[in-house]
Design a protein around this motif. Structure first.
Motif, mmCIF file in Angstrom:
data_model
loop_
_atom_site.group_PDB
_atom_site.id
_atom_site.type_symbol
_atom_site.label_atom_id
_atom_site.label_comp_id
_atom_site.label_asym_id
_atom_site.label_seq_id
_atom_site.Cartn_x
_atom_site.Cartn_y
_atom_site.Cartn_z
ATOM 1 N N LEU A 123 0.817 -1.210 0.000
ATOM 2 C CA LEU A 123 0.000 0.000 0.000
ATOM 3 C C LEU A 123 0.856 1.268 0.000
ATOM 4 O O LEU A 123 0.479 2.285 -0.587
ATOM 5 C CB LEU A 123 -0.938 -0.013 1.220
ATOM 6 N N VAL A 127 1.096 5.527 -2.519
ATOM 7 C CA VAL A 127 0.958 6.888 -1.996
ATOM 8 C C VAL A 127 1.688 7.850 -2.926
ATOM 9 O O VAL A 127 2.915 7.860 -2.980
ATOM 10 C CB VAL A 127 1.515 6.963 -0.556
ATOM 11 N N TYR A 147 -1.977 7.565 6.613
ATOM 12 C CA TYR A 147 -1.821 8.217 5.326
ATOM 13 C C TYR A 147 -2.529 9.551 5.361
ATOM 14 O O TYR A 147 -3.641 9.647 5.901
ATOM 15 C CB TYR A 147 -2.444 7.295 4.281
ATOM 16 N N GLY A 148 -1.921 10.586 4.877
ATOM 17 C CA GLY A 148 -2.592 11.887 4.866
ATOM 18 C C GLY A 148 -1.711 12.950 4.250
ATOM 19 O O GLY A 148 -0.617 12.664 3.757
ATOM 20 N N LEU B 123 -7.354 5.347 -2.297
ATOM 21 C CA LEU B 123 -6.551 4.389 -1.535
ATOM 22 C C LEU B 123 -7.416 3.391 -0.765
ATOM 23 O O LEU B 123 -7.041 2.222 -0.610
ATOM 24 C CB LEU B 123 -5.625 5.147 -0.581
ATOM 25 N N GLN B 126 -8.093 0.085 -2.315
ATOM 26 C CA GLN B 126 -6.970 -0.851 -2.412
ATOM 27 C C GLN B 126 -6.846 -1.750 -1.184
ATOM 28 O O GLN B 126 -5.963 -2.601 -1.132
ATOM 29 C CB GLN B 126 -5.637 -0.097 -2.571
ATOM 30 N N VAL B 141 -7.004 19.346 8.046
ATOM 31 C CA VAL B 141 -5.905 18.653 7.371
ATOM 32 C C VAL B 141 -6.326 17.831 6.166
ATOM 33 O O VAL B 141 -5.513 17.108 5.613
ATOM 34 C CB VAL B 141 -5.167 17.717 8.341
ATOM 35 N N GLY B 142 -7.562 17.920 5.764
ATOM 36 C CA GLY B 142 -7.985 17.114 4.618
ATOM 37 C C GLY B 142 -8.138 15.662 5.007
ATOM 38 O O GLY B 142 -8.405 15.347 6.166
ATOM 39 N N GLN B 143 -7.949 14.795 4.041
ATOM 40 C CA GLN B 143 -8.177 13.373 4.297
ATOM 41 C C GLN B 143 -6.960 12.679 4.870
ATOM 42 O O GLN B 143 -5.865 12.816 4.350
ATOM 43 C CB GLN B 143 -8.552 12.658 2.993
ATOM 44 N N THR B 144 -7.193 11.906 5.914
ATOM 45 C CA THR B 144 -6.141 11.027 6.412
ATOM 46 C C THR B 144 -6.731 9.625 6.441
ATOM 47 O O THR B 144 -7.935 9.450 6.519
ATOM 48 C CB THR B 144 -5.692 11.418 7.824
ATOM 49 N N MET B 145 -5.883 8.633 6.341
ATOM 50 C CA MET B 145 -6.385 7.270 6.393
ATOM 51 C C MET B 145 -5.498 6.440 7.295
ATOM 52 O O MET B 145 -4.274 6.565 7.279
ATOM 53 C CB MET B 145 -6.439 6.644 5.008
ATOM 54 N N TYR B 146 -6.125 5.596 8.108
ATOM 55 C CA TYR B 146 -5.409 4.665 8.944
ATOM 56 C C TYR B 146 -5.700 3.270 8.414
ATOM 57 O O TYR B 146 -6.842 2.955 8.076
ATOM 58 C CB TYR B 146 -5.867 4.785 10.392
ATOM 59 N N TYR B 147 -4.682 2.442 8.346
ATOM 60 C CA TYR B 147 -4.829 1.142 7.727
ATOM 61 C C TYR B 147 -4.119 0.106 8.573
ATOM 62 O O TYR B 147 -3.015 0.357 9.064
ATOM 63 C CB TYR B 147 -4.197 1.223 6.336
#
Lengths: 286, 286, 286, 286
Positions: A123, A127, A147-148, B123, B126, B141-147
């Motif tokens: 993953l 990015v 991710y950000g 993302l 995926q 901060v806009g988009q953040t993603m935790y995975y």
């Protein structure tokens, strides 16, 4: 316990590498990034990995409980990368990212920022652009990734990434056992030294410019073998050059950097080889 | 301020949807997941979205400062999904994920778990297999993603996801201003009501089984137009059925669910249309 | 003048290879092909290359003006191919096809049917299922390809493929100079002998099962170098086997088969290598 | 009996279309083609389809046994094509090729050269650059395709393509029954008239610039329905324009061109529609 923290932690650098995948040169993309306001007039801070090393130092302090020691981080930028190597890494199933990597080992801590091949299927390889991502790998919960957007100023960014690591650190534990926030209990900081680059362990992408003798590949394979370096794959391209030089591209398994340095020195001493060996580190994160 | 929290928060469901992309039926994949230990003998808790609704409720409480109100969450499972619709969503550039979505609007909070089309290029599309991912979108901060991996037991998972939202909540603010942890200052909880599904706003994937009259598409377009529903794309497949029914697949822009319910009722009343209209919600996260 | 004729000239074989790309075993796909009526109860004629050798003989007679000499054609079937090698050929950018190849060289004619790696980017690699394709390469017009269904009975097919080659033969010449149809002027038949396989020139895909000594790759590279065989690429996979054997996959440049036979014999004599070396020929058609 | 002959029979045009797939404008690519020597200083002969119409006329004469009647061929060039439509055709699963199409119908012969959408999965869509390909579809052997370099001068090319059709014509028949070569038995020429474009049957790609009223799509669907035109798919893009116009892209099933002309005239008369409707013909070859 967190074992590895690895991140795309500089948006400028990631933007440039993303654009270079289309076959463009570093200098050309940098100029464009400056025009778009993604890179400073003096881009050194971003593209040479200094900013990333600052952030990595904070990540390591927060994640491993060690003191901030920016001056011990190894720092290598992306300005020497070529579209040729980026394209060949892709052919081998890898993407080149500018990573900060902090890894806890029994004998110390690796703390390093450099261009790194990562598997395209991971993953973190997806990015793109100015975005950031931080991968945390620990024994309790396996890999997690955050991710950000890359935060605006460095101070904010540092706070953010520290918090991220705090979360990762607490994963799977109940609240009583959680490691306190950075600074709250300095006495708990572990006493792990930062390792020198000779002691770092990594896989490697190597590009050798060989003169077209059928035997050069056997010689190179022998040198690697003598230093205990296992080869994952070799590509020997048809010569694209008038002078007969042919690029040999090698992907190795993980080995201590000390051994790789010795092997590269021996390869560069071969009469069949032209100039320096290009070396980019690689991580499989599995 | 956090506006949207959306997550793949049930590993079993995500594993099943990932496998269904290869054209396999829900029931067949579920059996396999049970054999592999990814699904319980009674899978209701996972595949009907109950587990996801629990976690979403905690995410919303932590992210928006509202009370835990699981009973108000809308819950729709994945057991009715067909490989046919999953494949056609892919053709349109979308992937079907089982998402929990919490969204803060001026007039209340959306709290819903259902199969959702997300753009393949995002993302979150995926994230495959038993893995989880939580996307947080906020003004700072806009988009953040935790995975990461779906945590083992529910209690642990709840703590983890609460922490993740805490981090997201604090992003960009300095430490004094940070919102306290869930439960520490209940008086700060905002008084936003959870909205009924009629008031939810969403884009939609619709599949209609039409009898093959050239005019049916015009009638359907008229009904959507009368309810103020804009169409992004329509696919009218060549009839694959002996009886002449042809599938019409429509992707709409965002609209209030109340309008969509009215439009679907009118479509189902058309003599040219056979049976119920298949409806899957869609989110573009942009 | 025509230099090379190469074709996918047996629909059954091409159907089986197409299906094997999905990871399925030869035996399983053959059974399916028999159930579908694509393969005979006794499939030897098709899958062992006998039918293809018949057609190739006619193609060569028509294209090069040599007598029909089926008994001199080299014939190797597809029943020994594994999904493993097909998948690794794909990783290297190649597709495995069962080709009949006739090539005119100064010292004779190559006449051979065998599994062959062709570049995925070549149009002939795109020919899937029961379809046939014949590639003709000549000095006047470069490469041309004919593509269509495999004709029903052998006699018809022979007439068809003879005609195709006639057209190719006449390309670019005016009608007076055109070579007459097969049989019309037997005295014009050229007296080129069919070469033995030792004299054939080909590139090779090799798979070696090595015991995991770092030095085995250097030894193999040395052996190939001593026989004047250039390596295009090597893949040394992580061991997937409990017993520590690791597959080493090599793609060579073009070399005389005699040299390759010698090199393979030396490799198989190494203590580090387990069993036979898998060898599949490769053609780049450029 | 041959039913359809369709070909990419002008290398210059195919080179330009291949390059335009990367998003480049016609004029820019033409200049490059001229610099590379692929296009004449006056490119009209190639890019407006005149050369292709010459060759198509010969193909039709040879394949159907009708007289050469170049002046009756419909000719439409590629100079008006935009990268926008090429890209949207790709999104729909099609590739734009400049085809010459000759089709035998009970009431006459279609003879036409124009840009054409073909399915990406068809082998003819894979023919890139200056290469030519001729597809022949007949009742005896199904589809066959010939692929090769575009021959240098027109006379040669004509001979070549005539021969190709001769081969196709003879496929599956025994030698006694074969249709004689062009010119050998003029009395055998069939008396089929070339149909006017109004009588041609084709599928269509349409692009309409609509003002953003939700109802416009319903109106357009009604007009098509009234003319008996079935829709395969519709894409209504989000407005990319400041003035609120939104492109609506429609792919229809096969219909008589007369009906399409009437429908387009009605659409262009709608107040909701801006300017002319873009129309590109489409062939599925199945």
């Amino acid at each position: 316990r967190i074992d590895t923290i690895a991140g795309i932690i500089n948006g400028t650098g990631n933007y440039i590498l993303t654009e270079m995948r289309a076959g463009r040169e570093f200098g050309e993309v940098l100029k464009e990034a400056q025009a778009l306001g993604y890179a400073e007039a003096d881009p050194t801070f971003d593209v040479e990995g200094i900013d990333a090393a600052h952030k990595l130092t904070i990540l390591a302090a927060s994640g491993f409980g060690v003191p901030l020691q920016f001056e011990k981080a190894y720092t290598e930028g992306i300005s020497e990368l070529t579209p040729y190597d980026i394209a060949h890494a892709e052919l081998l199933g890898y993407r080149v990212k500018h990573l900060g990597i902090a890894r806890r080992r029994d004998d110390g801590i690796e703390l390093r920022v450099h261009p790194t091949l990562v598997p395209q299927s991971h993953l973190i390889a997806q990015v793109d652009g100015v975005l950031n991502a931080i991968l945390v790998d620990g024994d309790a919960v396996g890999q997690t990734m955050y991710y950000g957007p890359g935060a605006g100023d460095e101070a904010t960014a540092s706070a953010v990434i520290a918090d991220i690591v705090d979360v990762a650190r607490g994963l799977g534990s109940n609240s009583q056992q959680r490691v306190p926030y950075l600074g709250f209990s300095p006495d708990a900081l572990e006493d792990l030294a930062v390792l020198g680059m000779d002691d770092v362990q990594s896989a490697y992408y190597l590009r050798i410019q060989a003169f077209d003798h059928p035997g050069v590949l056997a010689k190179v394979a022998s040198i690697l073998s003598e230093h205990g370096i296992n080869i994952e794959s070799i590509m020997q391209k048809e010569s694209e050059f008038k002078d007969g030089r042919i690029p040999v591209i090698i992907l190795t398994h993980t080995v201590q950097e000390r051994q790789m340095n010795l092997a590269i020195a021996e390869m560069e001493a071969l009469a069949d080889i032209d100039g320096k060996v290009v070396r980019i580190r690689a991580e499989n994160f599995n």
